[in-house]
Scaffold this motif. Structure first.
Motif, mmCIF file in Angstrom:
data_model
loop_
_atom_site.group_PDB
_atom_site.id
_atom_site.type_symbol
_atom_site.label_atom_id
_atom_site.label_comp_id
_atom_site.label_asym_id
_atom_site.label_seq_id
_atom_site.Cartn_x
_atom_site.Cartn_y
_atom_site.Cartn_z
ATOM 1 N N GLN A 1 0.828 -1.212 0.163
ATOM 2 C CA GLN A 1 -0.062 -0.068 -0.288
ATOM 3 C C GLN A 1 0.979 1.213 -0.201
ATOM 4 O OE1 GLN A 1 -3.113 -0.128 3.053
ATOM 5 N NE2 GLN A 1 -3.715 -2.207 2.482
ATOM 6 N N LYS A 2 2.044 0.944 -0.123
ATOM 7 C CA LYS A 2 3.070 2.221 0.055
ATOM 8 C C LYS A 2 3.454 2.491 -1.253
ATOM 9 C CE LYS A 2 2.837 2.771 4.436
ATOM 10 N NZ LYS A 2 1.964 3.893 4.970
ATOM 11 N N GLN A 3 3.031 2.123 -2.281
ATOM 12 C CA GLN A 3 3.499 2.569 -3.628
ATOM 13 C C GLN A 3 2.762 3.686 -4.121
ATOM 14 O OE1 GLN A 3 5.814 0.636 -5.413
ATOM 15 N NE2 GLN A 3 5.880 -0.976 -3.855
ATOM 16 N N PRO A 4 3.541 4.434 -5.129
ATOM 17 C CA PRO A 4 2.904 5.749 -5.601
ATOM 18 C C PRO A 4 1.539 5.595 -6.018
ATOM 19 C CG PRO A 4 5.372 5.295 -6.101
ATOM 20 C CD PRO A 4 4.893 3.947 -5.738
ATOM 21 N N PRO A 5 0.623 6.046 -5.441
ATOM 22 C CA PRO A 5 -0.851 6.155 -5.995
ATOM 23 C C PRO A 5 -0.975 6.360 -7.249
ATOM 24 C CG PRO A 5 -0.651 7.519 -3.954
ATOM 25 C CD PRO A 5 0.525 7.106 -4.364
ATOM 26 N N LEU A 6 -0.125 7.383 -7.891
ATOM 27 C CA LEU A 6 -0.299 7.508 -9.438
ATOM 28 C C LEU A 6 0.238 6.532 -10.394
ATOM 29 C CD1 LEU A 6 -0.964 9.907 -11.370
ATOM 30 C CD2 LEU A 6 1.471 10.598 -11.470
#
Length: 201
Positions: free
Chosen positions: A130-135
């Motif tokens: 869940q820490k991956q870049p949202p974009l």
């Protein structure tokens, strides 16, 4: 595998309406929508067969189930001498023929691909963290949803080739489907991150 009550309920609900509509389409010799019921059965077999690993939320399972129901209703409920899928819900634009916005068909595409995008968002966040870049995650989910939409259009093309009196539609219908798939997916992704971002603050 032991399913949660909400997961069982979604599965039972889907099984009930697919059984009812299967009987209806068999009686009416509607080969096109019998094929779509086959797709629904395959999708749910895949979803529930992998649920232990994917941990798809019950809300998404219910969303997909409702998509199937909307599709079945669209191909069977009569409206103004035609089926519900052709119902012109809101007169936003009329370019003649199939080039009309906004129809029930387009509403279903917006809703369906919003749910599909949320499914991919869940899978990506579940497997990549869940820490991956949202974009980045949002973009991949958007493209994945569009890929599912492309496969759906390929299935509809096969229907056109095999079923003489089908209700698939022509060029404008296909491109409008793709456009509304995109709209549904991007609205869902944007809404998810807006809500999720606010929830984490």
């Amino acid at each position: 595998m032991n399913f949660l009550t909400s997961e069982k309920a979604a599965l039972i609900f889907t099984a009930l309406y697919t059984t009812v509509f299967s009987a209806y389409f068999i009686v009416n010799l509607n080969i096109e929508f019998l094929g779509y019921i086959g797709v629904i059965v395959l999708v749910f077999a895949l979803l529930y067969g992998t649920l232990y690993e994917t941990r798809i939320p019950a809300s998404v399972l219910w969303g997909i189930s409702v998509c199937g129901l909307l599709h079945m209703l669209g191909g069977s409920v009569p409206v103004d001498g035609d089926i519900l899928y052709t119902w012109r819900m809101v007169p936003l634009f009329d370019g003649g023929g199939e080039f009309y916005i906004f129809k029930y068909d387009q509403f279903v595409h917006v809703y369906l691909y919003a749910v599909v995008a949320l499914l991919f968002l869940h899978l990506l966040r579940n497997y990549l963290g869940q820490k991956q870049p949202p974009l980045l995650i949002g973009f991949i989910a958007l493209m994945a949803a569009q890929g599912v939409g492309a496969v759906n259009e390929m299935i509809e093309f096969i229907v056109v080739l095999l079923v003489p009196d089908n209700g698939v539609g022509g060029y404008y219908n296909t491109l409008l489907d793709i456009v509304f798939n995109f709209i549904g997916a991007i609205l869902a992704i944007a809404g998810f991150y807006l809500f999720h971002g606010n929830a984490e603050k």
